[in-house]
Design a protein around this motif. Sequence first.
Motif, mmCIF file in Angstrom:
data_model
loop_
_atom_site.group_PDB
_atom_site.id
_atom_site.type_symbol
_atom_site.label_atom_id
_atom_site.label_comp_id
_atom_site.label_asym_id
_atom_site.label_seq_id
_atom_site.Cartn_x
_atom_site.Cartn_y
_atom_site.Cartn_z
ATOM 1 N N LEU A 1 7.671 69.868 41.760
ATOM 2 C CA LEU A 1 7.796 70.115 40.431
ATOM 3 C C LEU A 1 6.900 70.887 39.329
ATOM 4 O O LEU A 1 7.254 71.446 38.334
ATOM 5 N N VAL A 2 5.939 71.294 39.679
ATOM 6 C CA VAL A 2 5.857 73.064 39.510
ATOM 7 C C VAL A 2 5.756 73.915 40.683
ATOM 8 O O VAL A 2 6.176 74.205 41.937
ATOM 9 N N LEU B 1 -3.841 66.926 44.013
ATOM 10 C CA LEU B 1 -2.879 67.048 43.251
ATOM 11 C C LEU B 1 -2.289 68.032 42.884
ATOM 12 O O LEU B 1 -0.939 67.518 42.765
ATOM 13 N N TRP B 2 -2.375 69.394 42.635
ATOM 14 C CA TRP B 2 -1.708 70.922 42.647
ATOM 15 C C TRP B 2 -0.390 70.666 43.518
ATOM 16 O O TRP B 2 0.680 70.848 44.149
ATOM 17 N N ARG C 1 -8.354 68.054 41.853
ATOM 18 C CA ARG C 1 -7.584 68.388 41.041
ATOM 19 C C ARG C 1 -6.326 69.372 42.305
ATOM 20 O O ARG C 1 -5.214 70.154 41.895
ATOM 21 N N ALA D 1 6.080 68.584 45.911
ATOM 22 C CA ALA D 1 7.507 67.577 45.064
ATOM 23 C C ALA D 1 8.069 68.508 44.578
ATOM 24 O O ALA D 1 8.479 68.254 43.685
ATOM 25 N N ARG E 1 0.490 68.845 45.506
ATOM 26 C CA ARG E 1 1.242 67.327 46.515
ATOM 27 C C ARG E 1 1.960 67.506 45.384
ATOM 28 O O ARG E 1 4.027 67.505 45.150
ATOM 29 N N LEU E 2 1.727 68.348 43.969
ATOM 30 C CA LEU E 2 3.203 68.446 42.883
ATOM 31 C C LEU E 2 3.284 69.458 43.582
ATOM 32 O O LEU E 2 5.190 69.627 43.541
#
Lengths: 325, 359
Positions: free
Chosen positions: B18-19, B9-10, B6, B16, B12-13
């Motif tokens: 995205l968050v 993933l956060w 988790r 990018a 990496r986002l």
Amino acid sequence: MARARDFILDWAAQGRIPPHGVRRALEYSGALPGAADWRAFLDRLLLWLGVAMLASGVVFFLAYNWQELGRFAKFALVEGLIVASLAVVWWQGLEHAGGKAALLGAALVVGALLAFIGQTYQTGADTFELFAVWAGAILPWALVGRFPALWVLWLALVNLSVTLYFRAFGGVLGIVFGPERQLWLLFALNTAATALWEALAAAGVAWLRERWAVRVLATASGACVTALAVLQIVDWEPGSDWAAPAWMAWLALAYFAYRNAIKDVYVLAGGALSVIVVAATFLGKHMLKAQADAGAFLLIGVVVIGLSAAAGYWLKRVASEMERT
Amino acid sequence: MNALRRQDLWQRLREAALVEGDMPEPDAASAPWYVRAMLGAAGWIGALFLLGFVGAGFVWVMESASASFVVGALTCAGATAIFRLRAEGDFAAQFGMAVSLAGQAMMVFGLAQWFERSLTGMALAVALQQGLLFVLVPNFIHRCWTSWTAASAAALALAGAGLPGFVPAALTAALVWIWLSEFDQAERGALLRAGGYGMALAAVQSTMLHGELWALWILGRGTHGALGGETALWLGRLASGAVLVWAVLRLLRREGVPLQDSRARVALGGAALLALISLRAPGVGPAVAILVIGHANGNRVLAGLGILSLLGYLANYYYSLQATLLVKSALLASAGIALLAARLAMRRWWPEAPEVQRA
């Protein structure tokens, strides 16, 4: 990849990912298929669907002409199928999924062969003998194969032959005593199998570590002992008084084993369901007399709901605790 | 292990863009499937006892259709209130589920007595009732149940009206529409997913039973009772194949692949081939549509349901009465060969890219 999808959708629902960004986030994390994935998917779909349809066509054709085939032709077909499966096993090797699937297929066809022999030659054997012989025949393969699915099949066959044995040899007393003795035997069998499996898995036999198989065994063991407890409560027949203590012992053992040593919440959930069923039966037996009492129904209903809510709360806590460690 | 994934993933986002901000705390309430299954089973046991309570204590309720319906409606209203007021509590969720199920059973009991002679009427009423409950009650499992029952009731109404052949196509079309909008409406994601799963269960059921056997079994009459007779049956099969083609078209549009693209042509060609097969084996179209949509959304459960419905349909096809086993075996064999040939053709028309490109 399935996990990434769940996480992202959770975050989107909480508003942490803007609506227009959800799709991009999913693509970025690889949860959605890209062009190469789609090509591979289409390739596999056409292959498997084509093979499955072709094979089904052959099977349907054989079924159509079944009556006209001679006895030896039929035997040749069935035995040929076994030989072909074993050839695939030899070609693929037992380490690959293809080899394992072929061995499982061969094991299933052995049963068909035995049934066919019994039918053709009118041996007069009882049904339980079929399953017993079938289990015996595939035992060497199960030992050599060393994969869970085949062992689960083997245990299912043993269970079936035990059940059918009691049905065949019950007689008058069997109808009265049958269900309980048979359940005790099945309970002993499945619990021993579960214990042995877990012990070997813990001792280091890697291929036994697939959880789904041992969960099936544990479910069978739990179902038997729950049925025994319910039968005793309902006073089905003058059986032994050992069912309730056995049930409680099983619960205690399952709790200690699966809460602390082997961490598997599935069995704990099954145990909780068992408690609910037995409690409902117990209350029902003692509170519902000849004419159904409305208040009793309501009370039992509320008790069931309360127990299940408590169980749900506890299980979720245990599951998240195990996930954290 | 999951916590690590988790976090990763956060991270990496965030890189990018995205968050932004810190990772939100994991939702402690989401439980593994077997815990949910256990709670569902226990909820049922509780509902049975509650129904017994009503049956034993208020015998007059069961004797009158209107009383049964009204009491059932009040019970469901009570359950809705419980769910809306205490959405998080475990006990409330359990109690509400049991109460709601008992209420629904009472309402259906009342409806069954009102609509004694009309299956279509009753099915429509039940569909409306369950649809209303789907909208009003915010619990995920409850929503899966109400959407499943609503879809099945609507399908029954369609069949009772004389159009049983169109049921799988209609349900699958609804399924495709719901799931393809899953990501566009992320804030209502849970509602869409619950509805989608319920619809999927109904679609799988009807696809597996596609053919005269279903009509015979449920309605007690064969295809001669259907509106339009043979023509309607053929149109139904056409619809089953068409739904797959439509699903592929919508998917291509969602992915932004132009129709002139060779990949789009390959995909549509495959869909058309399967639609052709569906003219004779009508369960194939809807089943493959479910599988494709499941794969497109990265949803393994849905894809698995597609495979399951395909296998179930093949088993049903064995028993279908429309042709002899010989004819069916010839159809299957030629279909199989056609698909394998299509695969070879695809390898020529859509060669493997030298490097992996994201669409």
